[in-house]
Design an enzyme around this catalytic site. Sequence first.
Site, PDB file in Angstrom:
ATOM      1  N   LYS A 196       1.015  -1.291   0.019  1.00 22.45           N
ATOM      2  CA  LYS A 196       0.309  -0.220  -0.468  1.00 22.45           C
ATOM      3  C   LYS A 196       1.226   0.866  -0.039  1.00 22.45           C
ATOM      4  O   LYS A 196       0.769   1.703   0.994  1.00 22.45           O
ATOM      5  CB  LYS A 196      -0.403  -0.156   1.512  1.00 22.45           C
ATOM      6  CG  LYS A 196      -2.252   1.106   1.369  1.00 22.45           C
ATOM      7  CD  LYS A 196      -3.230  -0.002   2.320  1.00 22.45           C
ATOM      8  CE  LYS A 196      -4.038   1.557   2.867  1.00 22.45           C
ATOM      9  NZ  LYS A 196      -5.148   1.989   1.520  1.00 22.45           N
TER      10      LYS A 196
HETATM   11  C1  LIG Z   1      -6.403   0.480  -4.688  1.00 27.62           C
HETATM   12  C2  LIG Z   1      -7.428   0.021  -3.070  1.00 27.62           C
HETATM   13  N1  LIG Z   1      -7.501  -1.878  -3.058  1.00 27.62           N
HETATM   14  C3  LIG Z   1      -8.538  -2.032  -1.761  1.00 27.62           C
HETATM   15  C4  LIG Z   1      -8.600  -1.590  -0.642  1.00 27.62           C
HETATM   16  C5  LIG Z   1      -9.201  -2.108  -0.174  1.00 27.62           C
HETATM   17  O1  LIG Z   1      -8.698  -2.254   1.530  1.00 27.62           O
HETATM   18  P1  LIG Z   1      -8.857  -2.479   2.203  1.00 27.62           P
HETATM   19  O2  LIG Z   1     -10.164  -3.363   2.998  1.00 27.62           O
HETATM   20  O3  LIG Z   1      -7.809  -3.078   4.000  1.00 27.62           O
HETATM   21  O4  LIG Z   1      -9.063  -0.813   3.617  1.00 27.62           O
HETATM   22  C6  LIG Z   1      -8.240  -0.006  -0.444  1.00 27.62           C
HETATM   23  C7  LIG Z   1      -7.717   0.772   0.801  1.00 27.62           C
HETATM   24  O5  LIG Z   1      -7.275   0.972   1.024  1.00 27.62           O
HETATM   25  C8  LIG Z   1      -7.083   0.054  -1.397  1.00 27.62           C
HETATM   26  O6  LIG Z   1      -6.994   1.830  -1.699  1.00 27.62           O
END
Ligand SMILES: Cc1ncc(COP(=O)(O)O)c(C=O)c1O
Length: 325
Positions: free
Chosen positions: A159
């Site tokens: 991330k």
């Molecule tokens: C690109 C992306 N995909 C998926 C998610 C969903 O991830 P999470 O459920 O861990 O927040 C996020 C959120 O942070 C994101 O930025």
Amino acid sequence: MPFPGTGKIWMNGKLVAWKDAHIHIASHVIHYGSGVFEGARCYATPKGSACFRLDAHMQRLQHSAKIYRMEYPLDLAGWQDAVLDTIRANEMKSCYIRPILYRGYESLGVNPFSCPVDAAIMLWDWGAYLGKEALEEGCDVQIASWARMAPNTLPAMAKSAANYANSALIKMEAITDGYSEGIALDVSGNVSEGSGQNIFLVRDRILHTPTIGSSILGGITRDCIITLARDLGYTVTETVVPREALYIADEVFVVGTAAEVTPIRSIDKIKVGNGRRGPVTEALQRAFFDVINGETPDTHGWLTYVYAEESSLRSPRGTPAAARG
Ligand SMILES: Cc1ncc(COP(=O)(O)O)c(C=O)c1O
């Protein structure tokens, strides 16, 4: 409206007033996107304030940092404590939690190694990301003309701030074209994810979601929904999802920490199912919000209570704040 910040930000272990939490313009992260971060939530449950899947979020932060060769002297328990301490210092009942690790100020050039790895934890109030109404009514999305990063370009499992340049292009295009969100395909043309959410489709009561190989972030909400769906007796497959499978699905919904569980009612102006939240989406939404609202026992140990007097009310598998280092 100015950004609704909270009182204090944790910066390398010190609590700094929101207005004083500055970094230098020559910090590496500003020029080269060399940051990794998390987005988690603390909910005001009937049993008290509780962070949702704090351990999983902080572990993903450590994994993102590892991929980018960033070292920081906090272990998993230390990160969780730092978040809990920041929430307590700000006396927040519920909030969005943003820890970030970034390459700071030392020299400027692509090579980040000489720059320090600095860290911060910010908190703020954040309601329903795609609007409260969308949780019931669903939202209208488009397939983005931008693809998600190819696997051998920027690692989607990290991330990282850099990945959000791609997300921002997807989001800006969607808003400019009159949609709430854009869904990106991977470089092979199969469905990947939204600009900040994972995606599920339902067909004949079976759930399908793109695999980790389709350049998705391994979402923590995605993992919760897979678990809850299986608890409810649904079959879930992680699979390659062709674009057209979305158009002919009975239901489509997106999930994420910010978006929670939001139904999609149309894609590229094609109505999904009957154009409103479907029964499987509703059942999963309810199961998800019931854990958060304390309506069902936290059998998976997903809640970490923030304040000491509440930690004794934790679920049996949860880790009490007081028991950590
Ligand atoms: C690109 C992306 N995909 C998926 C998610 C969903 O991830 P999470 O459920 O861990 O927040 C996020 C959120 O942070 C994101 O930025």
